[in-house]
Write a protein that holds these residues in place. Sequence first.
Motif, PDB file in Angstrom:
ATOM      1  N   GLN A  36       0.823  -1.217   0.000  1.00  0.00           N
ATOM      2  CA  GLN A  36       0.000   0.000   0.000  1.00  0.00           C
ATOM      3  C   GLN A  36       0.857   1.267   0.000  1.00  0.00           C
ATOM      4  O   GLN A  36       0.480   2.275  -0.602  1.00  0.00           O
ATOM      5  CB  GLN A  36      -0.937   0.009   1.220  1.00  0.00           C
ATOM      6  CG  GLN A  36      -2.024  -1.029   1.161  1.00  0.00           C
ATOM      7  CD  GLN A  36      -2.956  -0.812  -0.027  1.00  0.00           C
ATOM      8  OE1 GLN A  36      -3.374   0.292  -0.309  1.00  0.00           O
ATOM      9  NE2 GLN A  36      -3.265  -1.888  -0.724  1.00  0.00           N
ATOM     10  N   THR A  37       1.981   1.218   0.678  1.00  0.00           N
ATOM     11  CA  THR A  37       2.850   2.388   0.800  1.00  0.00           C
ATOM     12  C   THR A  37       3.321   2.893  -0.557  1.00  0.00           C
ATOM     13  O   THR A  37       3.437   4.103  -0.767  1.00  0.00           O
ATOM     14  CB  THR A  37       4.063   2.049   1.693  1.00  0.00           C
ATOM     15  OG1 THR A  37       3.579   1.712   2.994  1.00  0.00           O
ATOM     16  CG2 THR A  37       5.032   3.211   1.788  1.00  0.00           C
ATOM     17  N   LYS A  39       1.824   2.629  -3.496  1.00  0.00           N
ATOM     18  CA  LYS A  39       0.773   2.999  -4.453  1.00  0.00           C
ATOM     19  C   LYS A  39       0.685   4.517  -4.547  1.00  0.00           C
ATOM     20  O   LYS A  39       1.038   5.230  -3.602  1.00  0.00           O
ATOM     21  CB  LYS A  39      -0.572   2.421  -4.021  1.00  0.00           C
ATOM     22  CG  LYS A  39      -0.651   0.922  -4.200  1.00  0.00           C
ATOM     23  CD  LYS A  39      -2.028   0.402  -3.902  1.00  0.00           C
ATOM     24  CE  LYS A  39      -2.086  -1.091  -4.199  1.00  0.00           C
ATOM     25  NZ  LYS A  39      -3.423  -1.626  -3.967  1.00  0.00           N
ATOM     26  N   GLY A  41      -0.576   8.172  -4.315  1.00  0.00           N
ATOM     27  CA  GLY A  41      -1.392   8.900  -3.340  1.00  0.00           C
ATOM     28  C   GLY A  41      -1.073  10.369  -3.532  1.00  0.00           C
ATOM     29  O   GLY A  41      -1.048  10.859  -4.663  1.00  0.00           O
ATOM     30  N   ALA A  42      -0.783  11.061  -2.453  1.00  0.00           N
ATOM     31  CA  ALA A  42      -0.349  12.453  -2.563  1.00  0.00           C
ATOM     32  C   ALA A  42       0.960  12.529  -3.357  1.00  0.00           C
ATOM     33  O   ALA A  42       1.212  13.504  -4.068  1.00  0.00           O
ATOM     34  CB  ALA A  42      -0.169  13.066  -1.176  1.00  0.00           C
ATOM     35  N   ASP A  44       3.301  10.488  -6.292  1.00  0.00           N
ATOM     36  CA  ASP A  44       3.141   9.483  -7.344  1.00  0.00           C
ATOM     37  C   ASP A  44       4.079   8.294  -7.105  1.00  0.00           C
ATOM     38  O   ASP A  44       4.975   8.348  -6.265  1.00  0.00           O
ATOM     39  CB  ASP A  44       3.339  10.099  -8.729  1.00  0.00           C
ATOM     40  CG  ASP A  44       4.736  10.660  -8.960  1.00  0.00           C
ATOM     41  OD1 ASP A  44       5.659  10.385  -8.164  1.00  0.00           O
ATOM     42  OD2 ASP A  44       4.912  11.388  -9.952  1.00  0.00           O
ATOM     43  N   LYS A  48       7.677   7.861  -4.921  1.00  0.00           N
ATOM     44  CA  LYS A  48       7.755   6.919  -3.805  1.00  0.00           C
ATOM     45  C   LYS A  48       8.855   5.885  -4.026  1.00  0.00           C
ATOM     46  O   LYS A  48       9.575   5.521  -3.091  1.00  0.00           O
ATOM     47  CB  LYS A  48       6.415   6.237  -3.580  1.00  0.00           C
ATOM     48  CG  LYS A  48       5.383   7.174  -2.956  1.00  0.00           C
ATOM     49  CD  LYS A  48       4.090   6.433  -2.681  1.00  0.00           C
ATOM     50  CE  LYS A  48       3.109   7.324  -1.938  1.00  0.00           C
ATOM     51  NZ  LYS A  48       1.921   6.573  -1.513  1.00  0.00           N
TER      52      LYS A  48
END
Length: 128
Positions: A36-37, A39, A41-42, A44, A48
């Motif tokens: 999940q980390t 993926k 989110g705020a 891209d 990450k």
Amino acid sequence: MSDKLAEFTAFRQRMNERILAEDNQVVRRFFALDTQTYKAGALDVKTKEMLGLVASLVLRCDDCISYHVAQCKDAGVQRDEFFEVFSVGLVVGGSIVIPHLRRAVDLLDQLESGAANDAAACADHAPA
């Protein structure tokens, strides 16, 4: 894909499946959290993965470095961006990171060489 990376990827997948087959909720939840980390989110996925590569360099985890170099490549990180990421990891981690940096650059070179070879092979088989 280089032979080394293919072997690493196959081992990683086989062992992840083996580990996740055990009845241990803590391990399963940690693996899910890790997935999940990374993926979008705020931040891209590309950003990450670059962060993951810096952390892996600083922690000197060669398996993690290999994984994140490959993921960064898949996410579209360019060579100049890789070297900025490598620079951050080196400055934060110090000279002890240098052996791991060597392996990261070697893998990047292999991935780029493989991509060039794959493109050449496709061009050789392209219809005229």
